[in-house]
Design an enzyme around this catalytic site. Sequence first.
Site, PDB file in Angstrom:
ATOM      1  N   LYS A 191      18.992  60.296  37.951  1.00  9.35           N
ATOM      2  CA  LYS A 191      20.058  60.952  38.708  1.00  9.35           C
ATOM      3  C   LYS A 191      21.406  60.275  38.463  1.00  9.35           C
ATOM      4  O   LYS A 191      22.431  60.936  38.392  1.00  9.35           O
ATOM      5  CB  LYS A 191      19.707  60.931  40.202  1.00  9.35           C
ATOM      6  CG  LYS A 191      20.813  61.462  41.097  1.00  9.35           C
ATOM      7  CD  LYS A 191      20.299  62.490  42.068  1.00  9.35           C
ATOM      8  CE  LYS A 191      21.368  62.967  43.019  1.00  9.35           C
ATOM      9  NZ  LYS A 191      22.358  63.853  42.406  1.00  9.35           N
ATOM     10  N   PHE A 192      21.389  58.936  38.340  1.00  8.68           N
ATOM     11  CA  PHE A 192      22.661  58.221  38.254  1.00  8.68           C
ATOM     12  C   PHE A 192      22.985  57.617  36.901  1.00  8.68           C
ATOM     13  O   PHE A 192      23.912  56.842  36.782  1.00  8.68           O
ATOM     14  CB  PHE A 192      22.715  57.128  39.324  1.00  8.68           C
ATOM     15  CG  PHE A 192      22.739  57.705  40.696  1.00  8.68           C
ATOM     16  CD1 PHE A 192      23.862  58.356  41.164  1.00  8.68           C
ATOM     17  CD2 PHE A 192      21.627  57.625  41.499  1.00  8.68           C
ATOM     18  CE1 PHE A 192      23.876  58.926  42.416  1.00  8.68           C
ATOM     19  CE2 PHE A 192      21.626  58.180  42.762  1.00  8.68           C
ATOM     20  CZ  PHE A 192      22.765  58.845  43.227  1.00  8.68           C
ATOM     21  N   LYS A 206       4.802  57.518  44.272  1.00  8.71           N
ATOM     22  CA  LYS A 206       4.485  58.841  43.697  1.00  8.71           C
ATOM     23  C   LYS A 206       4.521  58.671  42.181  1.00  8.71           C
ATOM     24  O   LYS A 206       5.113  57.710  41.674  1.00  8.71           O
ATOM     25  CB  LYS A 206       5.485  59.898  44.164  1.00  8.71           C
ATOM     26  CG  LYS A 206       6.922  59.550  43.904  1.00  8.71           C
ATOM     27  CD  LYS A 206       7.867  60.606  44.429  1.00  8.71           C
ATOM     28  CE  LYS A 206       9.303  60.134  44.271  1.00  8.71           C
ATOM     29  NZ  LYS A 206      10.282  61.123  44.650  1.00  8.71           N
ATOM     30  N   ASP A 226       8.039  54.829  48.663  1.00 13.93           N
ATOM     31  CA  ASP A 226       8.273  55.998  47.813  1.00 13.93           C
ATOM     32  C   ASP A 226       7.277  56.021  46.652  1.00 13.93           C
ATOM     33  O   ASP A 226       7.645  56.244  45.500  1.00 13.93           O
ATOM     34  CB  ASP A 226       9.720  55.979  47.307  1.00 13.93           C
ATOM     35  CG  ASP A 226      10.204  57.356  46.883  1.00 13.93           C
ATOM     36  OD1 ASP A 226       9.533  58.362  47.218  1.00 13.93           O
ATOM     37  OD2 ASP A 226      11.246  57.425  46.208  1.00 13.93           O
ATOM     38  N   LYS A 268      19.391  50.095  31.881  1.00 17.59           N
ATOM     39  CA  LYS A 268      19.762  51.260  32.697  1.00 17.59           C
ATOM     40  C   LYS A 268      21.258  51.197  32.970  1.00 17.59           C
ATOM     41  O   LYS A 268      21.754  50.177  33.462  1.00 17.59           O
ATOM     42  CB  LYS A 268      18.971  51.207  34.004  1.00 17.59           C
ATOM     43  CG  LYS A 268      19.008  52.467  34.816  1.00 17.59           C
ATOM     44  CD  LYS A 268      18.028  52.308  35.970  1.00 17.59           C
ATOM     45  CE  LYS A 268      17.691  53.569  36.654  1.00 17.59           C
ATOM     46  NZ  LYS A 268      16.613  53.397  37.624  1.00 17.59           N
ATOM     47  N   LEU A 288      15.857  56.412  26.501  1.00 14.32           N
ATOM     48  CA  LEU A 288      14.476  56.503  26.999  1.00 14.32           C
ATOM     49  C   LEU A 288      14.342  57.583  28.054  1.00 14.32           C
ATOM     50  O   LEU A 288      13.264  58.101  28.306  1.00 14.32           O
ATOM     51  CB  LEU A 288      14.036  55.162  27.596  1.00 14.32           C
ATOM     52  CG  LEU A 288      13.917  53.999  26.609  1.00 14.32           C
ATOM     53  CD1 LEU A 288      13.701  52.691  27.348  1.00 14.32           C
ATOM     54  CD2 LEU A 288      12.767  54.271  25.645  1.00 14.32           C
ATOM     55  N   ARG A 317      21.705  56.790  32.507  1.00 16.80           N
ATOM     56  CA  ARG A 317      20.725  56.879  31.420  1.00 16.80           C
ATOM     57  C   ARG A 317      20.070  55.537  31.182  1.00 16.80           C
ATOM     58  O   ARG A 317      20.624  54.492  31.512  1.00 16.80           O
ATOM     59  CB  ARG A 317      21.437  57.297  30.137  1.00 16.80           C
ATOM     60  CG  ARG A 317      21.864  58.748  30.166  1.00 16.80           C
ATOM     61  CD  ARG A 317      22.715  59.099  28.959  1.00 16.80           C
ATOM     62  NE  ARG A 317      23.300  60.429  29.136  1.00 16.80           N
ATOM     63  CZ  ARG A 317      22.682  61.558  28.821  1.00 16.80           C
ATOM     64  NH1 ARG A 317      21.482  61.546  28.309  1.00 16.80           N
ATOM     65  NH2 ARG A 317      23.288  62.722  29.013  1.00 16.80           N
ATOM     66  N   ASN A 326       7.568  57.580  40.169  1.00 14.42           N
ATOM     67  CA  ASN A 326       8.082  56.214  40.299  1.00 14.42           C
ATOM     68  C   ASN A 326       7.160  55.169  39.689  1.00 14.42           C
ATOM     69  O   ASN A 326       7.260  53.986  39.998  1.00 14.42           O
ATOM     70  CB  ASN A 326       8.332  55.887  41.779  1.00 14.42           C
ATOM     71  CG  ASN A 326       9.516  56.670  42.318  1.00 14.42           C
ATOM     72  OD1 ASN A 326      10.347  57.131  41.544  1.00 14.42           O
ATOM     73  ND2 ASN A 326       9.584  56.829  43.629  1.00 14.42           N
ATOM     74  N   THR A 341       9.514  61.485  49.440  1.00 14.36           N
ATOM     75  CA  THR A 341       9.340  62.871  49.035  1.00 14.36           C
ATOM     76  C   THR A 341       8.253  63.501  49.885  1.00 14.36           C
ATOM     77  O   THR A 341       7.243  62.872  50.151  1.00 14.36           O
ATOM     78  CB  THR A 341       8.968  62.915  47.544  1.00 14.36           C
ATOM     79  OG1 THR A 341       9.999  62.258  46.829  1.00 14.36           O
ATOM     80  CG2 THR A 341       8.833  64.317  47.043  1.00 14.36           C
TER      81      THR A 341
HETATM   82  P1  AMP Z   1      15.318  56.521  36.210  1.00 14.52           P
HETATM   83  O1  AMP Z   1      16.794  56.629  36.243  1.00 14.52           O
HETATM   84  O2  AMP Z   1      14.821  55.183  36.635  1.00 14.52           O
HETATM   85  O3  AMP Z   1      14.634  57.650  36.914  1.00 14.52           O
HETATM   86  O4  AMP Z   1      14.904  56.633  34.670  1.00 14.52           O
HETATM   87  C1  AMP Z   1      15.064  57.812  33.934  1.00 14.52           C
HETATM   88  C2  AMP Z   1      13.972  57.909  32.877  1.00 14.52           C
HETATM   89  O5  AMP Z   1      14.113  56.864  31.917  1.00 14.52           O
HETATM   90  C3  AMP Z   1      12.563  57.748  33.433  1.00 14.52           C
HETATM   91  O6  AMP Z   1      12.060  58.960  33.833  1.00 14.52           O
HETATM   92  C4  AMP Z   1      11.801  57.183  32.247  1.00 14.52           C
HETATM   93  O7  AMP Z   1      11.349  58.220  31.414  1.00 14.52           O
HETATM   94  C5  AMP Z   1      12.837  56.374  31.521  1.00 14.52           C
HETATM   95  N1  AMP Z   1      12.764  54.945  31.904  1.00 14.52           N
HETATM   96  C6  AMP Z   1      13.356  54.363  32.969  1.00 14.52           C
HETATM   97  N2  AMP Z   1      13.106  53.053  33.012  1.00 14.52           N
HETATM   98  C7  AMP Z   1      12.313  52.788  31.942  1.00 14.52           C
HETATM   99  C8  AMP Z   1      11.679  51.588  31.455  1.00 14.52           C
HETATM  100  N3  AMP Z   1      11.852  50.421  32.072  1.00 14.52           N
HETATM  101  N4  AMP Z   1      10.932  51.676  30.338  1.00 14.52           N
HETATM  102  C9  AMP Z   1      10.772  52.873  29.713  1.00 14.52           C
HETATM  103  N5  AMP Z   1      11.336  54.038  30.131  1.00 14.52           N
HETATM  104  C10 AMP Z   1      12.094  53.999  31.230  1.00 14.52           C
END
Ligand code: AMP
Length: 297
Positions: free
Chosen positions: A12-13, A127, A125, A31, A8, A15, A130, A161
């Site tokens: 930063k840390f 924005k 935070d 995640k 999806l 996928r 988020n 930010t």
């Molecule tokens: P993050 O590490 O939370 O910044 O997530 C990286 C990317 O994954 C985000 O920019 C979203 O495009 C996607 N993403 C994160 N969490 C979700 C979620 N719960 N549902 C759908 N897409 C997500």
Amino acid sequence: MFEIGKPLGKGKFGRVYLAKDKVTGFVCALKVLHKKELQAAKVEKQLRREIEIQSNLRHPNILRLFGHFHDSSRVFLILEFAGQGELYKILRKAGKFDEPTAASYIAQMASALGYLHKKHVIHRDIKPENILVGIQGEIKLSDFGWSVHAPTNRRQTMCGTLDYLPPEMLDGTAAYNEKVDLWSLGVLAYEFLVGAAPFEDEPVKTQKRIVKGDMSVPSWVSREARDLIMRLLQTNPDKRIPLSEVEKHPWIVRHCAPAAVADEIPRGVAPKRSGSGSASLGPKVAERTRPLQKERE
Ligand code: AMP
């Protein structure tokens, strides 16, 4: 056990993958964070805080964190799946939002923040990066990495930010409270309607302009929307309009059905976006993200 589906996104840390519970068929977002990377960046404590705070929140406009588990090298977060993805991308694609769409999003954000503040949680935070969007177009506030549980309501750390930072957080010596989120809500409303943040400039200039509250709302924005933005972007935190009044503000009332601003009602299918495009804003909206702290990159 989860069946892993399509990626999806990438943060930063780690996928994020679409995932399905093999037994119940429940669909979620998984995640995957790598412990080594978390350790190297010294954010383990921040992650623990994020998990503790987010797993205790239950609100239709706040992304659920259902649970977490880990193996020797990774931490897995089981998150609610937000079908339309990142609001940041939706906004960049549309350029800016029309007033009904922006008002609906702001009403949902106000509801989410009202819930958080009642629980003495400050997000800190806010924005578009988020905020995720559910399959029905509803707002799902996420990323509680900078949030704090602040029973005393006074904090002194600087984070967030630059474009969204309130004046009292720029002054590292001043204590601040949950009213920082009200300022960011004002910045958000401005960015939704205009397509760029109100203090967008070179970093040093942005800071100076934030402290002075040096901004103006374009004349093509409605009088009511401008009024709400100006009431939120008050440099004196005590003068900012409270969340309870945001939900009753004429701009919100005009564009949102009563059910969409009542508490506890799963809200908010945002009206269909009529993506007004970025043509009037010039060829491109300036790239944002001028992080104060490296890990926000
Ligand atoms: P993050 O590490 O939370 O910044 O997530 C990286 C990317 O994954 C985000 O920019 C979203 O495009 C996607 N993403 C994160 N969490 C979700 C979620 N719960 N549902 C759908 N897409 C997500």
